[in-house]
Structures are given as C-alpha cells and as structure tokens.
Design a protein around this motif. Structure first.
Motif, mmCIF file in Angstrom:
data_model
loop_
_atom_site.group_PDB
_atom_site.id
_atom_site.type_symbol
_atom_site.label_atom_id
_atom_site.label_comp_id
_atom_site.label_asym_id
_atom_site.label_seq_id
_atom_site.Cartn_x
_atom_site.Cartn_y
_atom_site.Cartn_z
ATOM 1 N N LEU A 150 -1.376 5.549 0.036
ATOM 2 C CA LEU A 150 -1.504 4.437 -0.910
ATOM 3 C C LEU A 150 -2.665 3.537 -0.528
ATOM 4 C CD1 LEU A 150 2.211 3.144 -1.179
ATOM 5 C CD2 LEU A 150 0.996 4.556 -2.853
ATOM 6 N N GLU A 151 -3.207 2.900 -1.559
ATOM 7 C CA GLU A 151 -4.081 1.747 -1.356
ATOM 8 C C GLU A 151 -3.298 0.562 -1.912
ATOM 9 O OE1 GLU A 151 -8.584 1.279 -2.502
ATOM 10 O OE2 GLU A 151 -7.343 0.654 -4.198
ATOM 11 N N VAL A 152 -3.263 -0.524 -1.143
ATOM 12 C CA VAL A 152 -2.434 -1.668 -1.518
ATOM 13 C C VAL A 152 -3.233 -2.948 -1.341
ATOM 14 C CG1 VAL A 152 -0.380 -3.014 -0.852
ATOM 15 C CG2 VAL A 152 -0.273 -0.521 -0.845
ATOM 16 N N VAL A 153 -3.130 -3.851 -2.303
ATOM 17 C CA VAL A 153 -3.695 -5.185 -2.130
ATOM 18 C C VAL A 153 -2.570 -6.097 -1.653
ATOM 19 C CG1 VAL A 153 -4.851 -7.119 -3.239
ATOM 20 C CG2 VAL A 153 -5.406 -4.780 -3.922
ATOM 21 N N LEU A 154 -2.806 -6.756 -0.534
ATOM 22 C CA LEU A 154 -1.786 -7.643 0.043
ATOM 23 C C LEU A 154 -1.809 -9.005 -0.655
ATOM 24 C CD1 LEU A 154 -2.314 -6.802 3.818
ATOM 25 C CD2 LEU A 154 -0.581 -5.883 2.255
ATOM 26 N N ALA A 155 -0.823 -9.828 -0.346
ATOM 27 C CA ALA A 155 -0.752 -11.167 -0.932
ATOM 28 C C ALA A 155 -2.051 -11.937 -0.664
ATOM 29 C CB ALA A 155 0.445 -11.920 -0.351
ATOM 30 N N SER A 156 -2.625 -11.721 0.498
ATOM 31 C CA SER A 156 -3.851 -12.425 0.891
ATOM 32 C C SER A 156 -5.078 -11.949 0.122
ATOM 33 C CB SER A 156 -4.107 -12.180 2.382
ATOM 34 O OG SER A 156 -4.316 -10.785 2.595
ATOM 35 N N GLY A 157 -4.951 -10.838 -0.579
ATOM 36 C CA GLY A 157 -6.105 -10.233 -1.238
ATOM 37 C C GLY A 157 -6.736 -9.144 -0.395
ATOM 38 N N LYS A 158 -6.317 -9.034 0.858
ATOM 39 C CA LYS A 158 -6.847 -7.949 1.710
ATOM 40 C C LYS A 158 -6.400 -6.600 1.165
ATOM 41 C CE LYS A 158 -7.504 -10.121 6.157
ATOM 42 N NZ LYS A 158 -7.025 -10.303 7.527
ATOM 43 N N ILE A 159 -7.271 -5.619 1.330
ATOM 44 C CA ILE A 159 -6.981 -4.273 0.833
ATOM 45 C C ILE A 159 -6.682 -3.364 2.017
ATOM 46 C CG2 ILE A 159 -7.918 -2.304 -0.436
ATOM 47 C CD1 ILE A 159 -9.918 -4.502 -1.684
ATOM 48 N N ILE A 160 -5.539 -2.704 1.987
ATOM 49 C CA ILE A 160 -5.240 -1.760 3.063
ATOM 50 C C ILE A 160 -5.048 -0.367 2.474
ATOM 51 C CG2 ILE A 160 -4.258 -3.561 4.547
ATOM 52 C CD1 ILE A 160 -1.480 -2.506 3.888
ATOM 53 N N ARG A 161 -5.303 0.631 3.314
ATOM 54 C CA ARG A 161 -5.163 2.039 2.889
ATOM 55 C C ARG A 161 -4.479 2.796 4.014
ATOM 56 N NH1 ARG A 161 -8.727 3.637 -1.375
ATOM 57 N NH2 ARG A 161 -8.283 5.769 -0.741
ATOM 58 N N PHE A 162 -3.510 3.613 3.645
ATOM 59 C CA PHE A 162 -2.805 4.369 4.696
ATOM 60 C C PHE A 162 -2.280 5.664 4.102
ATOM 61 C CE2 PHE A 162 -0.511 0.796 2.956
ATOM 62 C CZ PHE A 162 0.493 1.465 2.260
ATOM 63 N N GLY A 163 -1.786 6.523 4.997
ATOM 64 C CA GLY A 163 -1.445 7.870 4.563
ATOM 65 C C GLY A 163 -2.747 8.634 4.371
ATOM 66 N N SER A 164 -2.664 9.808 3.763
ATOM 67 C CA SER A 164 -3.852 10.653 3.631
ATOM 68 C C SER A 164 -3.582 11.683 2.557
ATOM 69 C CB SER A 164 -4.132 11.333 4.966
ATOM 70 O OG SER A 164 -3.063 12.229 5.280
ATOM 71 N N ARG A 165 -4.350 12.750 2.574
ATOM 72 C CA ARG A 165 -4.119 13.841 1.623
ATOM 73 C C ARG A 165 -3.298 14.946 2.272
ATOM 74 N NH1 ARG A 165 -10.338 13.974 -0.760
ATOM 75 N NH2 ARG A 165 -10.340 11.757 -1.243
ATOM 76 N N ASN A 166 -2.759 14.651 3.444
ATOM 77 C CA ASN A 166 -2.069 15.674 4.215
ATOM 78 C C ASN A 166 -0.563 15.503 4.120
ATOM 79 O OD1 ASN A 166 -4.480 16.894 5.859
ATOM 80 N ND2 ASN A 166 -4.731 14.668 5.873
ATOM 81 N N VAL A 167 0.113 16.626 3.886
ATOM 82 C CA VAL A 167 1.570 16.589 3.777
ATOM 83 C C VAL A 167 2.185 16.116 5.083
ATOM 84 C CG1 VAL A 167 3.616 18.006 3.391
ATOM 85 C CG2 VAL A 167 1.557 18.421 2.056
ATOM 86 N N LYS A 168 1.606 16.533 6.185
ATOM 87 C CA LYS A 168 2.104 16.111 7.492
ATOM 88 C C LYS A 168 1.193 15.014 8.030
ATOM 89 C CE LYS A 168 4.333 19.563 10.243
ATOM 90 N NZ LYS A 168 4.099 20.815 10.981
ATOM 91 N N ASP A 169 1.760 13.851 8.282
ATOM 92 C CA ASP A 169 0.936 12.737 8.726
ATOM 93 C C ASP A 169 1.829 11.713 9.414
ATOM 94 O OD1 ASP A 169 -0.805 10.644 9.074
ATOM 95 O OD2 ASP A 169 -1.614 10.695 7.050
ATOM 96 N N VAL A 170 1.692 11.573 10.714
ATOM 97 C CA VAL A 170 2.479 10.563 11.432
ATOM 98 C C VAL A 170 1.557 9.591 12.147
ATOM 99 C CG1 VAL A 170 4.540 11.969 11.670
ATOM 100 C CG2 VAL A 170 2.803 12.082 13.438
ATOM 101 N N THR A 171 0.470 9.240 11.462
ATOM 102 C CA THR A 171 -0.520 8.344 12.044
ATOM 103 C C THR A 171 -0.115 6.887 11.799
ATOM 104 O OG1 THR A 171 -2.189 10.038 11.638
ATOM 105 C CG2 THR A 171 -2.987 7.818 12.076
ATOM 106 N N GLY A 172 0.610 6.309 12.737
ATOM 107 C CA GLY A 172 1.073 4.925 12.574
ATOM 108 C C GLY A 172 2.361 4.841 11.778
ATOM 109 N N TYR A 173 2.789 3.600 11.471
ATOM 110 C CA TYR A 173 4.022 3.420 10.704
ATOM 111 C C TYR A 173 3.914 4.116 9.354
ATOM 112 C CZ TYR A 173 5.098 -0.297 14.073
ATOM 113 O OH TYR A 173 5.350 -1.002 15.208
ATOM 114 N N ARG A 174 5.050 4.558 8.849
ATOM 115 C CA ARG A 174 5.066 5.250 7.560
ATOM 116 C C ARG A 174 5.073 4.210 6.437
ATOM 117 N NH1 ARG A 174 5.564 10.529 6.720
ATOM 118 N NH2 ARG A 174 6.186 11.171 4.642
ATOM 119 N N LEU A 175 3.925 3.582 6.257
ATOM 120 C CA LEU A 175 3.827 2.479 5.307
ATOM 121 C C LEU A 175 3.995 2.949 3.867
ATOM 122 C CD1 LEU A 175 0.877 0.523 6.954
ATOM 123 C CD2 LEU A 175 3.328 0.124 7.216
ATOM 124 N N SER A 176 3.591 4.191 3.585
ATOM 125 C CA SER A 176 3.728 4.677 2.199
ATOM 126 C C SER A 176 5.193 4.623 1.770
ATOM 127 C CB SER A 176 3.182 6.094 2.070
ATOM 128 O OG SER A 176 3.745 6.932 3.047
#
Lengths: 457, 457
Positions: free
Chosen positions: A166-192
């Motif tokens: 996902l790409e997400v705009v936070l309350a502050s207006g900051k833009i974060i991106r996490f997860g990937s195009r990979n079915v298997k992905d444990v890079t950091g918290y599972r924010l998606s």
C-alpha cells in the motif's frame, strides 16, 4: 461551515470542479449503506497522492476531520463523516496502474471499481478473488478500508489476504509505502494488514498492490432445497466438517427466497424453508469429484431437491438471485439493518435457530442470508426508523443477535466492519485493555484525531 | 548482572527451577541461527500467561530488556537478546489447548513445536500448512514472531495467513486478546497480523489460535534436472506465469546438490547445474492433470531428466534432501549467512544469474537454494567470521545481493524476518518516513523500549 481561508486553500489544491460544498453534494455524501447519516462540510475529489497529502496537511493543521469514501456501499457506516469535516471521495482517482499476470499482481488507485479490475484481469485468464456482493460498484479502496469479503472468500480468503502493498497518506500529510509486489514479504511490521479494515482511521490509502489468481478452468453450481432450515444448516456444517472447501456455499431462508423470487422471477422454490447455493471450482476432474461428495451430503442431510445449473445462463441466474437478495430486502422498507456476526461453522445451526427465535420474540421480519460455509451470517432486518416503537425492538433484537454470536464463539463482524453500526457492541467481543490498545495505536498515528473520527476506535 | 532484588522477584514468579543465570545457560541462550550473539542476564521459562504478565511488570518498571525465544532456529537474529536483559524461553509453555477440525482451528501455547501440532492434526486428517524447514524443532510462537514460511507456502500461504487470534502480554504486563476462532473476522484492527512477524518487539505472544486445513488426498512429486541453471529458473517462471500453482517448487543449484549428496547419498544427480523439486497436491485427478502440465513445461524448458517419486519413501528422500540442505551448508564452515531476499518470480532467472556473478566477483562459495515458485531466494554463504578479510567480502556480497533484489522489485526478507541480520539493509527497501511510522507504533506500544530492543525498529 469551513473557514473561507480553508476553503480557498482546498480549492487551490483540487480546483473548483473537484470541490463541492453545495447542499445537494453534502447530503449525497452524508450516508453509506448503513442507516445513519453525518453531514460533511465539503466533498473533495482528489486525483493524486500529492493532492491528498496537501489536503491532509491543511486538515491536520486545523483539526478538520477527514473521511475517505469509495462508492459508499459499506454496510457499517465506515464512510459516514460522523464528525463532519471533509469527505475525500476517490471516484476520480480510479486508474489501473499495472497488471502483471506473470507475477500475479495488479496495482490500482483506490477508486478503481472491483468489477473494472475483474474485467481487465478476465481477458488474461485471471481474477481478483474478493467479491463483495457490491463488486459491480464498490471500489478496491473501500474494499481495503473495510477488509471486504464475499461468497468465494470461503475458498479464497478475504481482501487482507490479497493486499501485497500500500501507499498511504498519514494524518500529517506524510506519504508512506510498504509491502511490495512479492507474495512473501516479512520486511518490517505487516502494515498492509494493519491498514486493511482500519476504515480510514489510521491513514488514507492512495495506491494498492493486490495479488491476483488464475481463473479456474471449470465450475459446477448447484441449488440444494430443504423444507427445514435446520437440515439446511446441518448440511453446511457437515460439508465443512468433512474438510471439503467449496468455492462458495450461500444460504437463504424462506423469507429471502420468496422476496428474491417476487422481484426476479427466477424460478426459485417458494415453498423451501432453506436453500443452499453451492459452487465448486478448479480443475474439471476435481470439481466433478468434489461436487459429487457435496451432492451426496446434501441428500444425506435431507434435501428435497438438488438442482444443478446446466448452463452458464442458469449459473448466472442463481448468482443473480443471491446477489440481488440484499437489495430486495433493502427495498422492502425505508430502512434495513444488515448484521454480519460470524460463528464457527459447527454453530451455524444454533445461530440460525437463535435468530429465528429472536425475530419471533421481537415480532420482526428478519431474513437470513449467509455465507454459510465460513459461518458469516447476514440476518437482515427490514424496518422503518421513524416508527420509534419498532426501532426499539430492532435495537433490542440486534443486541440479542450479537450476544448470541458471542456465546457461540463468534465475532461481531465477518466482513462489513465495525464502523458506526457496531461500535457499541464491541465490548461484547473485546475487553477494555484490548480496545485501549487499539486506541493507543490510533492516538500515536493520528494525534489530532482527524482521520474518520467517531468510529470504532 | 541483575540486581539481586530483581532476581529475587523473578525467582518468586517462576521458581528456582525455571530461572537460570549460570554462565552455561546464558551462553546457550545468546544466539539463534544467525551469526551474531548477545548475552542475556537471565533466562526464564514461564509456563503461564500470568507468569509472563508478572515478569513484564517487573521488567517494565525497571527498564530491563526482554526477548522472547522459541527454539532459537531463526536465521535473522530475532531471538538474540541484543541488549541483554531477560530471555523468556517458551520451551515449557508447550501445550496444545484445543484441536477442532470441524471448525478448522487449533489453539496452542507458543512453545508447541510445529511438528508436534502436525502430528496431532494428521491423526484427524488435517494439517497446519506453514512448514519452515525447521518445523521438526521450531515452535509455533517463533513461527508467529518471524511470520515463517516454508516450501508449501507457495500454494498455502505463510504463517500470518493462518493466525486467527492471539493472546499477547504487553510491555506493561497487560494482557490483550483479539481475533477469534472465525476465519472471517473484521472486528477492529487486524492486530493478529501486526504481531505476526513483529519479532516480539510489540508484545509477547502467549496463546495462538491457528486455522488448519484438511490433508490433500494425494501428492505427486518430481525432480526435474538441468545442465543449465538459467533453464532451471526459466522453468519456474514459465510454470507460475501459466497460472499453475504447485504445492511447492524448490530449486537447488550445483553447489547445494553436491553438498547434500555428499552428506546423504540419496542419488541426486551430481552433474546437474540446477534441480527443481516440484510437488502438487489435492484431488487425485487434478493432481495428475496439473503434474502433467508441469512435466511438459519442464521438458519444454530444457530439462535433461524428470524423475517422479514412485513411492512415499522416494518422496520422503527428495524432501529429506531439500530439508537437509541448509544444515549441510551450515556445517561446511564455522559460519553461515542465509539470505532470503525475494523477487517477483519472473525475475528469478535474473536474480540467480546476479547472485552467481556476485559470488564470482567476491570469490565466495554461495550455494543457491530457493522456494523458487514464489521468488523466495536463499543464497547461502558459508564463511568463517574470524577470517576478517573474507568477512569483509561476505558483507559486501550481501549488500550487493540486496541491492540487486531491490532493483528487481524484490523485498529484503521473504520469510526469515529482518531481526539483527538485515536492519542495516532496510533503507534499501523502505524510506525513512515509513521506518519512522513503524517506530511511532513501537514507541506508543512499548514506551520504555524493553521488548527485544536493538532489532529492526
């Protein structure tokens, strides 16, 4: 009313055509599929992540509530701007950015309609499994916000099982991106997964990478008919208990069958006390074998008829019946409460019996529709909120339905979300320390409480 | 060293038999499957949630780090007490609390070994799909903490896809419970997914409800042999790109095949440049059809041999070969770096070629093992950390492997987690605002930073 300076800044961001604050626009964005309403002060139609970010910066600086909205088909009030402020409607941010069937993913903007994605994928022999009944009009962004389910989620899983990034705009207006195009992905918290089902209370989703799957080569679809609702429910528990996983197993009771037949004239058996719409998909030979076992179990549990859809037209008719059921019940009366308490499948018979007893006790017409294979019940109460006396009975019945679900190891919501509709019932299913934990996360992420305030957290 | 007062309080909670601070115990709990070490001040073996809660209250009050540990088989250093403090080893909190195959769930304590759960489920014709190579000794709690994968996750999904509900002790000692026994559940934030893969940095998991599935009625397993690694990789991309989903598709290169053969004498083809171990499961007729398509694709992509396991013994031999691979490589040299960068499957050929070039450039022996079907690579570097000059080359090679994965739309970790091992590479895959967002959640939930400090967040 928005401060004139704020309005000026917002119009600068999206332009005058994509900013609305006339009364008609405000009213038409004040509700979703639930019975409540909340009037926004303005409706904006962003078309880019940068616009959403700039809007959030202004809203956060001034403490203005922001509620994201897709098609407004949600049934729990998640898209209702309960505290006023801005509605960000994603109808115009609706491009499919990538489809890659070799690597089994698609990237979409939040306003892409579920059916629109299905159509593009189908051409390549693929599909996106989550299929809420609203899929013809609901958006992927809304599906993510509510973690939507659907009939075939029995076999394939719900929205959260398909969100890769996902790409997400936070309350502050900051833009974060996490997860990937990979079915298997444990890079950091599972924010998606955290944002999926969060109903826009933690951030505004502006881009979604989903996993897609190859279309099965064949289907078989049957309608099993019963003159006893308990036998209908027993069949469900028996099939699932045997380890069989159909693609879908939908239950409709006598009330629902007759209302659907009144509206659609599809030839459903009006005398039935319960019907099961069961579909199996996959490799042809496996489908035949599994359907054979299912039909056997339907007869063994007392079905009076088991009809197979012999053509794609017949199959579509059965699914039209099922998909139209909610709309038909909703048109019966001015208001419609659609619950979606879910119980372990072995408790489906008890849950159905209990709901029928509650309907009788409170003299209400409660139609029972269910994604029965995963225990996801949809008791639908047709009512008129203006009838205060009846409304009191509706509320009491809802309370009892949830209490029953809690006693049967169930959960408050299987796929519609908590939203406005079910916040007050949350304590039946979640203790205060756990609710406080959710509030801790919400507060850390959205300290000014501007993201869809007034909802379950 | 712990303050004597603290030690006294902790011994009061778990008793003298389940409190250890002798040097041998501290050393043996200072490492996991990664190359680093961190010495704890005490090791405790709790047996109940109440004990964990009381321990956390003391630790939180005094700011003592706490690192939870299962079997210590993790490959990213997640269970290494990097900041000292307490290790909570869950080896003795290992009861299976419920198995309900009718409703397809099991409830376990964190110390239950994956294989122990499989054994109980198998008797009832069911299984728990996540199958890390360590499944014979690794615990469900550890699997949850690292969101473990495994070969059959290609078809069935990883640990997070099977966690229905959790009980967690927070840093404060408060106990929260969320999720349920229901496959469909959108009651509040999806906290079960947030804790899954969080490596014990947000809370200590003390009870786990997992979804289970019916055992497939049949399997077919083949070994496809190639004299060219690129053709091996192409086969993988071709099969997945065609929409076929085997239960598992494992790749081993020339180095791995020969080391495994040296150790096990299973009759693997020593001259092969690459082999694929492919398994299909499900309804017998479907399995036959799908395996037919797979074998066809293997030949079409240039396999020099495709051998089928004709008996369960032959099938087991192939799986023994695959499962032993990591151990064999680990025993080659004093240290072993197992990366698990993951790329979209169409990029598997490029990734393998790139890793081989990196191995050549840095004059290192890098064996390539992969859950190839989902792009989950395991380049394994055998080394000796005491050889400073070689270690510099190992670190440079790791860096290049991750940079390559980033260029190929990949991710830092497919299934081993970030832990200590990969924290420094996180910026290659996640921007600073997103990392800061993770830190915001961590800080809100664990303000004194006592939960497994020093890891990726």
């Amino acid at each position: 009313m928005l401060h004139s300076e704020v309005k000026k800044q917002l119009v600068e961001i999206v332009g005058p055509d994509r900013f609305q604050d006339d009364p008609e626009s405000l009213v038409s964005h004040s509700y979703d599929g639930y019975v409540a309403e909340g009037r926004p002060e303005a409706v904006l139609f962003p078309v880019s992540t940068a616009e959403v970010s700039r809007i959030m910066q202004i809203a956060n600086g001034r403490g203005i509530p922001v509620t994201a909205r897709g098609a407004g088909t949600g049934l729990s009030g998640g898209a209702i701007p309960a505290a006023g402020g801005l509605v960000l409607c994603f109808a115009k941010m609706n491009r499919i950015l990538a489809v890659n069937t070799r690597d089994r993913y698609a990237i979409v903007q939040p306003g892409v309609i579920n059916a629109q994605l299905q159509k593009v994928l189908k051409k390549e022999g693929f599909f996106y499994p989550p299929d809420p009944a609203s899929f013809g009009i609901s958006t992927i962004g809304g599906n993510v916000a509510e973690n939507a389910g659907g009939p075939r989620c029995l076999k394939y899983g719900v929205t959260v099982d398909y969100v890769l990034g996902l790409e997400v705009v936070l309350a502050s207006g900051k833009i974060i991106r996490f997860g990937s195009r990979n079915v298997k992905d444990v890079t950091g918290y599972r924010l998606s997964s955290l944002f999926c089902g969060a109903e826009g209370t933690l951030g505004i989703v502006t881009e979604i990478t989903v996993r897609v799957a190859a279309l099965p080569e064949s289907y078989r679809t049957v309608l099993a008919v019963y003159d006893d609702i308990e036998l209908t429910a027993n069949t469900v528990a028996d099939i699932i208990g045997a380890g069989i996983v159909p693609a879908a197993m939908e239950l409709m009771d006598h009330i629902v069958v007759n209302l659907v037949e009144d509206a659609n004239h599809l030839g459903l058996p009006r005398s039935a006390e319960g019907v099961l719409l069961i579909e199996v998909d996959g490799v042809r030979e496996a489908v035949e074998k599994e359907m054979g076992r299912i039909v056997e179990k339907a007869w063994a549990n007392g079905a009076i008829d088991v009809k197979e859809a012999r053509t794609e037209t017949e199959r579509e008719a059965l699914w039209t019946a099922r998909r139209s059921a909610h709309g038909v019940l909703a048109r019966l009366a001015p208001n419609c409460m659609t619950e979606d308490a879910t119980v372990p499948v072995s408790n489906v018979p008890k849950m159905i019996k209990g709901v029928q007893e509650i309907a009788e006790k409170y003299k209400l017409r409660i139609g029972i529709l269910a994604h029965a294979g995963d225990g996801n019940m949809h008791p639908i109460i047709s009512t008129d909120m203006r009838d205060t006396e009846e409304w009191i009975r509706v509320e009491a019945a809802s309370q009892e339905i949830f209490e029953l679900a809690a006693r049967l190891d169930g959960t408050l919501s299987g796929e519609h979300g908590v939203g406005l509709a079910k916040s007050k019932f949350l304590p039946l299913f979640m203790d205060s320390d756990t609710r406080e934990f959710m509030a801790t996360i919400k507060k850390a992420v959205d300290p000014n409480n501007i993201l869809n305030p007034g909802k379950f957290v």
